[in-house]
Design an enzyme around this catalytic site. Sequence first.
Site, short mmCIF file in Angstrom:
data_model
loop_
_atom_site.label_atom_id
_atom_site.label_comp_id
_atom_site.label_asym_id
_atom_site.label_seq_id
_atom_site.Cartn_x
_atom_site.Cartn_y
_atom_site.Cartn_z
N ASP A 71 3.94 9.31 -0.73
CA ASP A 71 5.15 10.12 -0.53
C ASP A 71 5.70 9.92 0.88
O ASP A 71 6.89 10.11 1.14
CB ASP A 71 4.84 11.62 -0.74
CG ASP A 71 4.35 11.89 -2.15
OD1 ASP A 71 4.52 11.02 -3.02
OD2 ASP A 71 3.78 12.98 -2.38
N THR A 78 5.60 -1.62 -6.94
CA THR A 78 6.71 -2.51 -7.30
C THR A 78 7.90 -1.72 -7.86
O THR A 78 7.79 -0.53 -8.16
CB THR A 78 6.26 -3.52 -8.38
OG1 THR A 78 5.92 -2.77 -9.56
CG2 THR A 78 5.09 -4.36 -7.94
N GLU A 130 3.65 -1.36 -1.69
CA GLU A 130 3.72 0.10 -1.81
C GLU A 130 4.27 0.53 -3.17
O GLU A 130 4.91 1.57 -3.30
CB GLU A 130 4.58 0.71 -0.69
CG GLU A 130 3.99 0.56 0.70
CD GLU A 130 2.68 1.30 0.87
OE1 GLU A 130 1.67 0.61 1.09
OE2 GLU A 130 2.66 2.53 0.76
N GLY A 178 27.55 -19.27 1.61
CA GLY A 178 27.45 -20.68 1.20
C GLY A 178 26.42 -21.46 2.00
O GLY A 178 25.31 -20.97 2.23
N GLY A 195 -3.86 -4.24 -8.71
CA GLY A 195 -2.62 -4.23 -7.93
C GLY A 195 -1.89 -2.93 -8.22
O GLY A 195 -2.19 -1.89 -7.63
N GLU A 255 -6.88 -5.16 -4.69
CA GLU A 255 -8.10 -5.97 -4.89
C GLU A 255 -7.77 -7.13 -5.82
O GLU A 255 -6.74 -7.11 -6.50
CB GLU A 255 -9.19 -5.09 -5.53
CG GLU A 255 -9.59 -3.92 -4.67
CD GLU A 255 -10.62 -3.01 -5.35
OE1 GLU A 255 -10.95 -3.25 -6.53
OE2 GLU A 255 -11.07 -2.07 -4.69
C1 LIG Z 1 2.96 -9.77 1.75
C2 LIG Z 1 2.20 -8.70 1.05
C3 LIG Z 1 1.70 -7.65 1.76
C4 LIG Z 1 0.95 -6.65 1.13
N1 LIG Z 1 0.41 -5.63 1.89
C5 LIG Z 1 -0.47 -4.79 1.30
C6 LIG Z 1 -1.20 -3.85 2.10
O1 LIG Z 1 -1.01 -3.71 3.32
N2 LIG Z 1 -2.13 -3.08 1.47
C7 LIG Z 1 -2.37 -3.17 0.13
O2 LIG Z 1 -3.24 -2.47 -0.36
N3 LIG Z 1 -1.67 -4.03 -0.65
C8 LIG Z 1 -0.73 -4.84 -0.09
N4 LIG Z 1 -0.05 -5.75 -0.86
C9 LIG Z 1 -0.28 -5.78 -2.30
C10 LIG Z 1 0.85 -5.16 -3.10
O3 LIG Z 1 0.89 -3.77 -2.91
C11 LIG Z 1 0.67 -5.56 -4.56
O4 LIG Z 1 0.98 -6.95 -4.64
C12 LIG Z 1 1.54 -4.78 -5.49
O5 LIG Z 1 1.09 -3.45 -5.59
C13 LIG Z 1 1.57 -5.37 -6.92
O6 LIG Z 1 0.28 -5.65 -7.38
P1 LIG Z 1 -0.05 -7.08 -8.00
O7 LIG Z 1 0.41 -8.11 -7.04
O8 LIG Z 1 -1.47 -7.09 -8.40
O9 LIG Z 1 0.86 -7.20 -9.27
P2 LIG Z 1 0.58 -6.58 -10.72
O10 LIG Z 1 0.18 -5.16 -10.63
O11 LIG Z 1 -0.32 -7.51 -11.46
O12 LIG Z 1 2.04 -6.65 -11.34
C14 LIG Z 1 2.66 -7.87 -11.75
C15 LIG Z 1 4.02 -7.52 -12.35
O13 LIG Z 1 3.85 -6.63 -13.49
C16 LIG Z 1 4.59 -5.43 -13.30
N5 LIG Z 1 3.86 -4.29 -13.86
C17 LIG Z 1 2.58 -3.93 -13.58
N6 LIG Z 1 2.26 -2.81 -14.27
C18 LIG Z 1 3.37 -2.44 -14.97
C19 LIG Z 1 3.68 -1.39 -15.87
N7 LIG Z 1 2.79 -0.45 -16.16
N8 LIG Z 1 4.91 -1.35 -16.41
C20 LIG Z 1 5.85 -2.30 -16.11
N9 LIG Z 1 5.61 -3.33 -15.27
C21 LIG Z 1 4.40 -3.40 -14.71
C22 LIG Z 1 4.74 -5.32 -11.79
O14 LIG Z 1 5.86 -4.52 -11.45
C23 LIG Z 1 4.92 -6.77 -11.36
O15 LIG Z 1 6.25 -7.15 -11.57
C24 LIG Z 1 0.74 -6.70 -0.26
C25 LIG Z 1 1.27 -7.77 -1.00
C26 LIG Z 1 1.97 -8.76 -0.37
C27 LIG Z 1 2.51 -9.90 -1.18
#
Ligand SMILES: Cc1cc2nc3c(=O)[nH]c(=O)nc-3n(C[C@H](O)[C@H](O)[C@H](O)COP(=O)(O)OP(=O)(O)OC[C@H]3O[C@@H](n4cnc5c(N)ncnc54)[C@H](O)[C@@H]3O)c2cc1C
Length: 403
Positions: free
Chosen positions: A254, A382, A380, A356, A141, A137
């Site tokens: 999982d 990060t 799924e 290259g 994330g 949402e």
């Molecule tokens: C092309 C694409 C397809 C997608 N498809 C789907 C889909 O089909 N369904 C769906 O529901 N979502 C989907 N997503 C969303 C995706 O799952 C999220 O982007 C992802 O879970 C990360 O959430 P965020 O982008 O809000 O980043 P954030 O959660 O804001 O994270 C930003 C950064 O902070 C880091 N971070 C966050 N929390 C912590 C922590 N506690 N400790 C250390 N580091 C942390 C993260 O690793 C990341 O590097 C998709 C995204 C993209 C770009």
Amino acid sequence: MINLDDPKKFRTLTGQAHQVAMNMLRPISRKYDLAEHEYPKELDMLAAMIDGLSESGASEGAGAAGVRRSEGDDDGAVKNGTNLASVMSIAEMCWGDVGLLLSMPRQGLGNSAIASVANEEQHERFDGLWASMAITEPNTGSDSASISTTARLDGDHYVINGEKIFVTAGDRSDAVVVWATLDKELGRAAIKSFVVPKDTPGMTVERLDHKLGIRSSDTATIRFEDCRVPAENLLGSPEVDVKQGFAGAMATFDNTRPLVAAMAVGCAKASLDLTRELLEEAGVEIDYDRPAVAQSAAAAKFLQMEADWEAAHLLMLQAAWMADNRKPNSLEASMAKAKAGRVGSDITLSCVELAGSVGYSETELLEKWARDSKILDIFEGTQQIQQLIVARRILGLSSAELK
Ligand SMILES: Cc1cc2nc3c(=O)[nH]c(=O)nc-3n(C[C@H](O)[C@H](O)[C@H](O)COP(=O)(O)OP(=O)(O)OC[C@H]3O[C@@H](n4cnc5c(N)ncnc54)[C@H](O)[C@@H]3O)c2cc1C
């Protein structure tokens, strides 16, 4: 003794998947990378073929929809089953094209959610549906426990309100598996998933996003306004079991994380195979009988990448095999996703570097694979989130204790 050969019974399946990847996906790969948001109509024929194979029993889990932990077949024997077949065939298909695999009708990540959580009646009712998965949402994330989309019971329907972003195949799929909370006050235990068919009033696909990679896959923003779905579309149990917490909904991961690991493994393999050819053409010899330090820098780098790839590959197989044998695999699924996501990105980008200017240009697909693979280390869960899960599991700490 551990036998690391691919199971014989899957050789036909992986062979077919490789042929499809080479002859059907690769030839249209660049076309749909350039024509972002255009539907790859060639996939309809392919999907019909996969359906035919599944119906005839010739294919055991050709895609995400195949993943399922079946009850009642626990005879104690070691199994190489649907989960293993799925990761192996998905890796082969992603050797062809990750974005096109994600656009394959009826093979969406929502199908895995249905396979993981649905009851028997729902399995039958939703059979043949192409389902995407909507968790993310605008304000949620990585921390999926804090979603704010709501589902309120009203008679024999749930009324869904909220906004979901980045839904893979969100425009093209027939239905969306939506995560929503029954009661925010009750915390993560109240989060349930709902199958919402596309023609349901109150559900609107608002826009499609432009992206770095996997451009042949549509990524949608979807709004739910008083969207009514039958109560029986709630997947699994409607009970809010505070003791079980988030475990029900999280069980989906999982099953899906090994699949994403497989996508990274397949895409990285494509880069390695092409880079090997290019290096050989350039006169670089890769010698497996001599230590890497005694070889050229390019050959040494290639050997190191292959070792990393093999580690990711084995972790992917392990996570899927454990699911087939009904062993808890949350730790291994996250390990596989973390390793494959990271080395997938490293390998594909390093292959661009080794090749290259040829690597950077659009004459080859190396630059595209480097762009495509990055998402596999993001969605799924990060890289950082997978590492957090692994650390929690190994140290025996809860999500409240290790954030
Ligand atoms: C092309 C694409 C397809 C997608 N498809 C789907 C889909 O089909 N369904 C769906 O529901 N979502 C989907 N997503 C969303 C995706 O799952 C999220 O982007 C992802 O879970 C990360 O959430 P965020 O982008 O809000 O980043 P954030 O959660 O804001 O994270 C930003 C950064 O902070 C880091 N971070 C966050 N929390 C912590 C922590 N506690 N400790 C250390 N580091 C942390 C993260 O690793 C990341 O590097 C998709 C995204 C993209 C770009």
